[in-house]
Design an enzyme around this catalytic site. Structure first.
Site, PDB file in Angstrom:
ATOM      1  N   HIS A   9       0.830  -1.199   0.000  1.00 28.93           N
ATOM      2  CA  HIS A   9       0.000   0.000   0.000  1.00 28.93           C
ATOM      3  C   HIS A   9       0.870   1.256   0.000  1.00 28.93           C
ATOM      4  O   HIS A   9       2.050   1.218   0.381  1.00 28.93           O
ATOM      5  CB  HIS A   9      -0.900   0.008   1.235  1.00 28.93           C
ATOM      6  CG  HIS A   9      -0.108   0.015   2.519  1.00 28.93           C
ATOM      7  ND1 HIS A   9       0.420   1.173   3.068  1.00 28.93           N
ATOM      8  CD2 HIS A   9       0.253  -0.996   3.349  1.00 28.93           C
ATOM      9  CE1 HIS A   9       1.066   0.882   4.172  1.00 28.93           C
ATOM     10  NE2 HIS A   9       0.991  -0.440   4.370  1.00 28.93           N
ATOM     11  N   GLU A  77      -1.944  -7.356   7.263  1.00 31.60           N
ATOM     12  CA  GLU A  77      -0.593  -7.171   7.790  1.00 31.60           C
ATOM     13  C   GLU A  77      -0.309  -8.072   8.984  1.00 31.60           C
ATOM     14  O   GLU A  77      -1.213  -8.519   9.693  1.00 31.60           O
ATOM     15  CB  GLU A  77      -0.412  -5.699   8.193  1.00 31.60           C
ATOM     16  CG  GLU A  77       0.943  -5.340   8.810  1.00 31.60           C
ATOM     17  CD  GLU A  77       2.140  -5.592   7.894  1.00 31.60           C
ATOM     18  OE1 GLU A  77       2.345  -6.761   7.493  1.00 31.60           O
ATOM     19  OE2 GLU A  77       2.884  -4.632   7.610  1.00 31.60           O
TER      20      GLU A  77
END
Length: 199
Positions: A9, A77
């Site tokens: 990201h 994550e």
């Protein structure tokens, strides 16, 4: 063989402050949004399937790059547990040698109430096997911790010391999957392209 690419990201305010994000659902900065709106993925990835972490920073990244994507929770994550929201320097200053010893465990470094890179590998392995069986080239919009765990699998890196390659974690990285899903590095550090506007 099946190809899979990984992309992190765009930067958030927490990235700028070097705070560990983990599962915190942090949005992109305005500067990052402006940058991504003016970029695109290289054309060779145009027809690839896209999978995305469910966290906002990944979804925003994919949307700003005009990608059609499916969410996959296995791309979330690494869980930083009680370290989430803090900086490494702050934690190291507080815990001293105990934190250094934990860091030196490499793949088995585990934050309190969190997840180790080896646990991330075990979470992602079934996804890699599914992608290999499916056979479609796939782009994964995900996180630093996830890509580093997959990269470690591909390179046989124990995460002790520096990685074997210089990695730009805001670029795209291409791997090839064996039939069982085991990854092999094909190309690293492919930059996004500028989106040209016709006058």
């Amino acid at each position: 063989m099946t190809y899979v690419a990984f992309m992190r990201h765009g930067p958030t305010a927490w990235n700028g402050a070097k705070r560990l994000q983990g599962r915190a659902d942090i949005e992109l900065t305005e500067r990052t949004r402006a940058f991504l709106q003016a970029r695109r993925i290289p054309h060779e990835f145009d027809n690839w399937r896209v999978l995305c972490s469910p966290l906002r920073r990944c979804r925003e990244t994919a949307e700003l790059l005009r990608l059609q994507f499916e969410l996959d929770p296995r791309l979330v994550e690494m869980h930083w547990g009680k370290f989430e929201g803090r900086t490494i320097d702050d934690i190291r200053n507080e815990l001293g040698d105990a934190f250094v010893e934990n860091e030196q465990r490499g793949l088995d470094f585990t934050p309190p109430d969190g997840e180790s890179p080896r646990m991330v590998q075990e979470r992602v392995r079934p996804l890699l096997a599914e992608l290999a069986a499916d056979g479609r080239s796939t782009l994964c919009v995900t996180h630093r911790g996830v890509f580093r765990a997959v990269y470690a699998l591909a390179r046989g890196w124990d995460m002790k010391g520096d990685p074997p390659d210089k990695l730009d974690l805001y670029s795209m990285h291409v791997l090839e999957l064996a039939k069982d899903g085991h990854p092999r590095i094909v190309d690293l550090n492919l930059a996004l392209k500028r989106r040209w506007r016709k006058s």
